[in-house]
Write an enzyme that holds these catalytic residues in place. Sequence first.
Site, PDB file in Angstrom:
ATOM      1  N   GLY A   8      -5.647  36.356 -47.131  1.00 54.51           N
ATOM      2  CA  GLY A   8      -4.396  35.947 -47.776  1.00 54.51           C
ATOM      3  C   GLY A   8      -3.831  34.676 -47.185  1.00 54.51           C
ATOM      4  O   GLY A   8      -4.555  33.835 -46.635  1.00 54.51           O
ATOM      5  N   ALA A  50      11.672  36.951 -34.011  1.00 51.65           N
ATOM      6  CA  ALA A  50      11.650  35.526 -34.367  1.00 51.65           C
ATOM      7  C   ALA A  50      12.077  35.341 -35.824  1.00 51.65           C
ATOM      8  O   ALA A  50      12.913  34.486 -36.133  1.00 51.65           O
ATOM      9  CB  ALA A  50      10.247  34.952 -34.146  1.00 51.65           C
ATOM     10  N   ASN A  51      11.533  36.156 -36.722  1.00 54.61           N
ATOM     11  CA  ASN A  51      11.903  36.009 -38.127  1.00 54.61           C
ATOM     12  C   ASN A  51      13.360  36.388 -38.362  1.00 54.61           C
ATOM     13  O   ASN A  51      14.057  35.760 -39.157  1.00 54.61           O
ATOM     14  CB  ASN A  51      10.976  36.842 -39.024  1.00 54.61           C
ATOM     15  CG  ASN A  51       9.730  36.060 -39.397  1.00 54.61           C
ATOM     16  OD1 ASN A  51       9.628  34.867 -39.088  1.00 54.61           O
ATOM     17  ND2 ASN A  51       8.792  36.696 -40.055  1.00 54.61           N
ATOM     18  N   LYS A 107      19.807  24.132 -42.672  1.00 56.32           N
ATOM     19  CA  LYS A 107      20.025  23.557 -43.992  1.00 56.32           C
ATOM     20  C   LYS A 107      20.547  24.653 -44.911  1.00 56.32           C
ATOM     21  O   LYS A 107      19.889  25.679 -45.105  1.00 56.32           O
ATOM     22  CB  LYS A 107      18.697  23.010 -44.525  1.00 56.32           C
ATOM     23  CG  LYS A 107      18.815  22.228 -45.805  1.00 56.32           C
ATOM     24  CD  LYS A 107      19.258  20.817 -45.519  1.00 56.32           C
ATOM     25  CE  LYS A 107      19.393  20.016 -46.812  1.00 56.32           C
ATOM     26  NZ  LYS A 107      20.168  18.796 -46.608  1.00 56.32           N
ATOM     27  N   CYS A 167       8.261  37.162 -45.951  1.00 55.34           N
ATOM     28  CA  CYS A 167       8.434  37.687 -44.591  1.00 55.34           C
ATOM     29  C   CYS A 167       9.875  37.972 -44.167  1.00 55.34           C
ATOM     30  O   CYS A 167      10.141  39.042 -43.633  1.00 55.34           O
ATOM     31  CB  CYS A 167       7.821  36.720 -43.587  1.00 55.34           C
ATOM     32  SG  CYS A 167       6.040  36.645 -43.740  1.00 55.34           S
TER      33      CYS A 167
HETATM   34  P1  NAI Z   1      -1.507  38.539 -48.510  1.00 55.40           P
HETATM   35  O1  NAI Z   1      -1.047  39.601 -49.422  1.00 55.40           O
HETATM   36  O2  NAI Z   1      -1.538  37.117 -48.980  1.00 55.40           O
HETATM   37  O3  NAI Z   1      -2.988  38.879 -47.987  1.00 55.40           O
HETATM   38  C1  NAI Z   1      -3.401  40.118 -47.549  1.00 55.40           C
HETATM   39  C2  NAI Z   1      -4.821  40.347 -48.037  1.00 55.40           C
HETATM   40  O4  NAI Z   1      -5.324  41.530 -47.433  1.00 55.40           O
HETATM   41  C3  NAI Z   1      -4.935  40.558 -49.548  1.00 55.40           C
HETATM   42  O5  NAI Z   1      -5.793  39.577 -50.110  1.00 55.40           O
HETATM   43  C4  NAI Z   1      -5.517  41.966 -49.678  1.00 55.40           C
HETATM   44  O6  NAI Z   1      -6.433  42.097 -50.760  1.00 55.40           O
HETATM   45  C5  NAI Z   1      -6.215  42.138 -48.348  1.00 55.40           C
HETATM   46  N1  NAI Z   1      -6.431  43.529 -47.971  1.00 55.40           N
HETATM   47  C6  NAI Z   1      -5.524  44.545 -47.954  1.00 55.40           C
HETATM   48  N2  NAI Z   1      -6.101  45.669 -47.508  1.00 55.40           N
HETATM   49  C7  NAI Z   1      -7.389  45.375 -47.219  1.00 55.40           C
HETATM   50  C8  NAI Z   1      -8.486  46.122 -46.707  1.00 55.40           C
HETATM   51  N3  NAI Z   1      -8.343  47.396 -46.366  1.00 55.40           N
HETATM   52  N4  NAI Z   1      -9.673  45.490 -46.552  1.00 55.40           N
HETATM   53  C9  NAI Z   1      -9.814  44.186 -46.884  1.00 55.40           C
HETATM   54  N5  NAI Z   1      -8.809  43.431 -47.366  1.00 55.40           N
HETATM   55  C10 NAI Z   1      -7.610  44.010 -47.527  1.00 55.40           C
HETATM   56  O7  NAI Z   1      -0.607  38.665 -47.209  1.00 55.40           O
HETATM   57  P2  NAI Z   1      -0.222  37.505 -46.163  1.00 55.40           P
HETATM   58  O8  NAI Z   1       0.927  36.702 -46.655  1.00 55.40           O
HETATM   59  O9  NAI Z   1      -1.459  36.815 -45.722  1.00 55.40           O
HETATM   60  O10 NAI Z   1       0.346  38.391 -44.965  1.00 55.40           O
HETATM   61  C11 NAI Z   1      -0.513  39.171 -44.149  1.00 55.40           C
HETATM   62  C12 NAI Z   1       0.283  39.648 -42.957  1.00 55.40           C
HETATM   63  O11 NAI Z   1       0.711  38.530 -42.181  1.00 55.40           O
HETATM   64  C13 NAI Z   1       1.553  40.410 -43.311  1.00 55.40           C
HETATM   65  O12 NAI Z   1       1.742  41.424 -42.372  1.00 55.40           O
HETATM   66  C14 NAI Z   1       2.635  39.365 -43.175  1.00 55.40           C
HETATM   67  O13 NAI Z   1       3.874  39.939 -42.852  1.00 55.40           O
HETATM   68  C15 NAI Z   1       2.122  38.548 -42.011  1.00 55.40           C
HETATM   69  N6  NAI Z   1       2.597  37.172 -41.980  1.00 55.40           N
HETATM   70  C16 NAI Z   1       2.700  36.420 -43.115  1.00 55.40           C
HETATM   71  C17 NAI Z   1       3.109  35.109 -43.049  1.00 55.40           C
HETATM   72  C18 NAI Z   1       3.203  34.288 -44.291  1.00 55.40           C
HETATM   73  O14 NAI Z   1       3.735  33.178 -44.198  1.00 55.40           O
HETATM   74  N7  NAI Z   1       2.730  34.735 -45.441  1.00 55.40           N
HETATM   75  C19 NAI Z   1       3.436  34.461 -41.772  1.00 55.40           C
HETATM   76  C20 NAI Z   1       3.237  35.318 -40.641  1.00 55.40           C
HETATM   77  C21 NAI Z   1       2.857  36.619 -40.756  1.00 55.40           C
END
Ligand code: NAI
Length: 466
Positions: A13, A223-224, A267, A276
């Site tokens: 992701g 932090a968030n 801002k 998040c």
């Molecule tokens: P996302 O939803 O874009 O990606 C997560 C991916 O994991 C999806 O593509 C999903 O299909 C896959 N997935 C879920 N279960 C799975 C499994 N059992 N096996 C294989 N793949 C699986 O989420 P994102 O935004 O990347 O966030 C991921 C984590 O990082 C969350 O906990 C989020 O809070 C944290 N985070 C996100 C930030 C952001 O800016 N988006 C920044 C910092 C942390």
Amino acid sequence: MTQVKKICCIGAGYVGGPTCAVIALKCPHIQVTIVDLNQNRIDAWNSDELPIYEPGLDEVVKEARGRNLFFSTDVDKGIAEADLIFVSVNTPTKKSGIGAGFAADLKFLQLATRRIAEVATSPKIVVEKSTVPCRTADSMRTILEANHRPGVTFDILSNPEFLAEGTAISDLFAPDRVLIGSLQTNSGKAACAALAEVYGNWVPKDRILTVGLWSSELSKLAANAMLAQRISSINALSAVCEATGANIDEVAYAVGKDTRVGAKFLKASVGFGGSCFQKDILNLVYLAESLHLPEVARYWRAVVEMNEYQKERFSRKVVETLFNTITGKKIAILGWAFKKDTGDTRESPSISIANHFLDEKARITIYDPKVTEEQIWLDLTDEGTKSAEPIKPHISIQKSAEEACKDAEAIVVCTEWDEFKTLDWQKIYDNCPRPAFIFDGRLMLDRAALQKIGFKVTTIGTGDGL
Ligand code: NAI
């Protein structure tokens, strides 16, 4: 100390993709495989049209993909081959059951952890990359230890990600800090050193912080929460500015000059969005409540409430300014992403604002340079769970800002895309009925220049007539 030679990242992701692509780029000697159950996402990662938009990401992927960076749906193979596994799956807010609306839904994390236990035939370092409630590593350990094959051992690390969407690649190239939490046992410390060595390929040593597991997990939520709190604080003050004639940009400038406060993240805006901030604060609220700390929970909950207030206040202001009704009126929304330089729309203020306008029976035209039409429809129908038919006559999605603004009685800027600064505003004005209203929800437009053209301009945090 284990030397990491093969990394698997579960979850391709917004975090897993860019983070591990940068690791592959900076560590050509390490094989990095990013796996996901979502075939479409993996196909996109393997194509020229990456599934997410981030400045600089294309170049990173192009250089490393096929060399030491691979994208695959073969989760088991990725797990089996790796020495170190990042778990970077989604952890959304729970929608039902205990803690619904607040607690993190850890089902994806637990499924991934279970899969690691079932598939692994050699020792693994398992790294929580997802944002999780404090002490989640404990439950991961319990799952791993209850399901593992004989003789297989696991070390669990917490390594929360601090990248910001829109600047992910520059954040990953030069992070303020990399945080690694581990148990303070010999094997925990060795695992921590192995991961620190991976980052050490490009991150200066003094920026790699090693702490205890629970501190690391909590630091990400903290932090968030603190970042979002700054936005809610400045937004709360923006309401006072509007009522008094003070100017929020001037107030933020004056306050931010105090080195104890600092100038960044002050801002005012239509409200924060993204996947998040809200989720992580609600998670913290739930944690505080579970720990019988109601005052702490109330304090952080107010940050989210203030954000809701800001979005609603802005929408209401549009209606009031348009002589208390927008029924049947055409309103252009510029920007659908939750901030500039990303195509991500999760929790975007634009969605709440559009829904408010739809409740008022306005006609809405929408333009965003990076969000697809399909995504906008998904957002307007709660991920396709609601029928689009009733709102279809009220929505049109355009391919340019000029098209979206044509004949609009009000233009509402919701995302701070740079291109909105340099639009031909005179031409847009010429194509709008009079009076032509602009609402700047990001304090990004040249108010005086727009007023000179003839627009009636409303800016967040600025008293009328200023
Ligand atoms: P996302 O939803 O874009 O990606 C997560 C991916 O994991 C999806 O593509 C999903 O299909 C896959 N997935 C879920 N279960 C799975 C499994 N059992 N096996 C294989 N793949 C699986 O989420 P994102 O935004 O990347 O966030 C991921 C984590 O990082 C969350 O906990 C989020 O809070 C944290 N985070 C996100 C930030 C952001 O800016 N988006 C920044 C910092 C942390």
